[in-house]
Scaffold this active site. Structure first.
Site, PDB file in Angstrom:
ATOM      1  CG  ASP A  58     -33.849 -29.608 -23.870  1.00 20.43           C
ATOM      2  OD1 ASP A  58     -34.392 -30.197 -24.814  1.00 20.43           O
ATOM      3  OD2 ASP A  58     -32.612 -29.596 -23.694  1.00 20.43           O
ATOM      4  CE  LYS A  80     -31.828 -35.568 -23.224  1.00 17.29           C
ATOM      5  NZ  LYS A  80     -31.847 -34.377 -24.096  1.00 17.29           N
ATOM      6  CB  THR A 141     -23.976 -22.670 -16.532  1.00 17.57           C
ATOM      7  OG1 THR A 141     -24.235 -24.066 -16.315  1.00 17.57           O
ATOM      8  CG2 THR A 141     -22.958 -22.195 -15.514  1.00 17.57           C
ATOM      9  CB  ALA A 142     -27.763 -24.643 -13.301  1.00 21.21           C
ATOM     10  CG  MET A 194     -28.193 -33.401 -14.382  1.00 19.40           C
ATOM     11  SD  MET A 194     -27.824 -33.742 -16.117  1.00 19.40           S
ATOM     12  CE  MET A 194     -26.095 -33.203 -16.224  1.00 19.40           C
TER      13      MET A 194
END
Length: 274
Positions: A58, A80, A141-142, A194
């Site tokens: 990704d 993406k 995870t971020a 996001m």
């Protein structure tokens, strides 16, 4: 011809005929690449990458992470970005399934952890429905990486007994589909993935549902990388600060009392050890 139809990606095997065994599907390993810093890869992730012959990766997977993949392995970029997708999600799943059905083992490599806003669950479901075996390698995870590296403890006995992860993506009707009342509860930390494109809406809705305008909040850009930035202020100030500092994705929104600890913790993290 689409690049995903290129024959070099697929194992050339004869169709099963009379007296022939059908092609055995390959195995898929769903790997979380962590928040960006290659040193935050798990040992299991490094092992999977070093043994890979084919990798679908990704946008948020950095070049330093890909260096663990053997030079002679096949790499297929299926990233993406906002308003620009190399392939839609359905096409990525279709490609992954067809590659495995052709007999190839492959690694599906995603930034962060694939099961936290990475659509890894959808891909795992598709593999089950296609009868393809898979393994899962979790990643940091971020939010974990951002909190640790920016000096923001996501939980704290005095400030946050609850931690909530949410996504700021727009729905088809251009609304952010979040449970605002749940996100506005006191004594919790909210991390929104996001959400840069909808930041003004997010801040407005949180204040409308009871979060004080003075609540400490932060934007963490490029978490765990040398280019990381952490912009702090109040919830009310956050949209203006984002514009002023030109914050760009990937960036996380962190809202909660724990953000107020950031200056103190960063002093300790940046202290020179003699």
């Amino acid at each position: 011809m689409s690049f995903i139809e290129d024959a070099r990606w697929f194992t050339t095997m004869p169709r099963a005929g009379e007296g022939e065994e059908p092609t055995t599907p390959g195995r898929v390993t769903l790997v979380g690449a962590g928040p960006g810093d290659p040193e935050l890869l798990t040992l299991r992730a490094v092992k999977a990458l070093r043994g890979a012959r084919l990798v679908l990766y990704d946008h948020l997977v950095g070049k330093e992470v890909l260096r663990y993949v053997p030079d002679d392995a096949d790499l297929i970029y299926v990233g993406k970005e906002s308003s620009h997708h190399t392939l839609p999600q359905d096409a990525i799943i279709d490609l992954m399934v067809r590659l495995a059905r052709s007999g190839r083992n492959l690694v599906r490599l995603k930034g962060g952890d694939g099961f936290i806003f990475g659509r890894g669950g959808e891909e795992a479901q598709a593999l089950v429905e296609a009868g393809i075996a898979f393994d899962v390698v979790p990643g940091i995870t971020a939010a974990q990486g951002a909190g640790a590296c920016a000096g923001i403890p996501l939980t704290h006995r005095d400030h946050a007994a609850t931690l909530v992860f949410a996504t700021g993506h727009l729905r088809g009707d251009n609304e952010v589909a979040l449970d605002w009342e749940a996100l506005a509860r006191p004594r919790q930390t909210v991390v929104i993935y996001m959400g840069m494109g909808t930041l003004p809406v997010i801040c407005e809705q949180l204040m409308r549902h009871g979060v004080p305008a003075s609540m400490p909040a932060a934007l963490v850009e490029q978490a765990t990388l040398p280019t990381q930035r952490c912009i702090t202020g109040t919830l009310e100030e956050l949209p203006r600060l984002a514009q002023q500092h030109r914050v760009r994705p990937p960036a996380l929104i962190v809202v909660g009392e724990v953000v107020a600890l950031q200056p103190q913790l960063m002093r300790g993290m940046q202290a020179v050890v003699m």
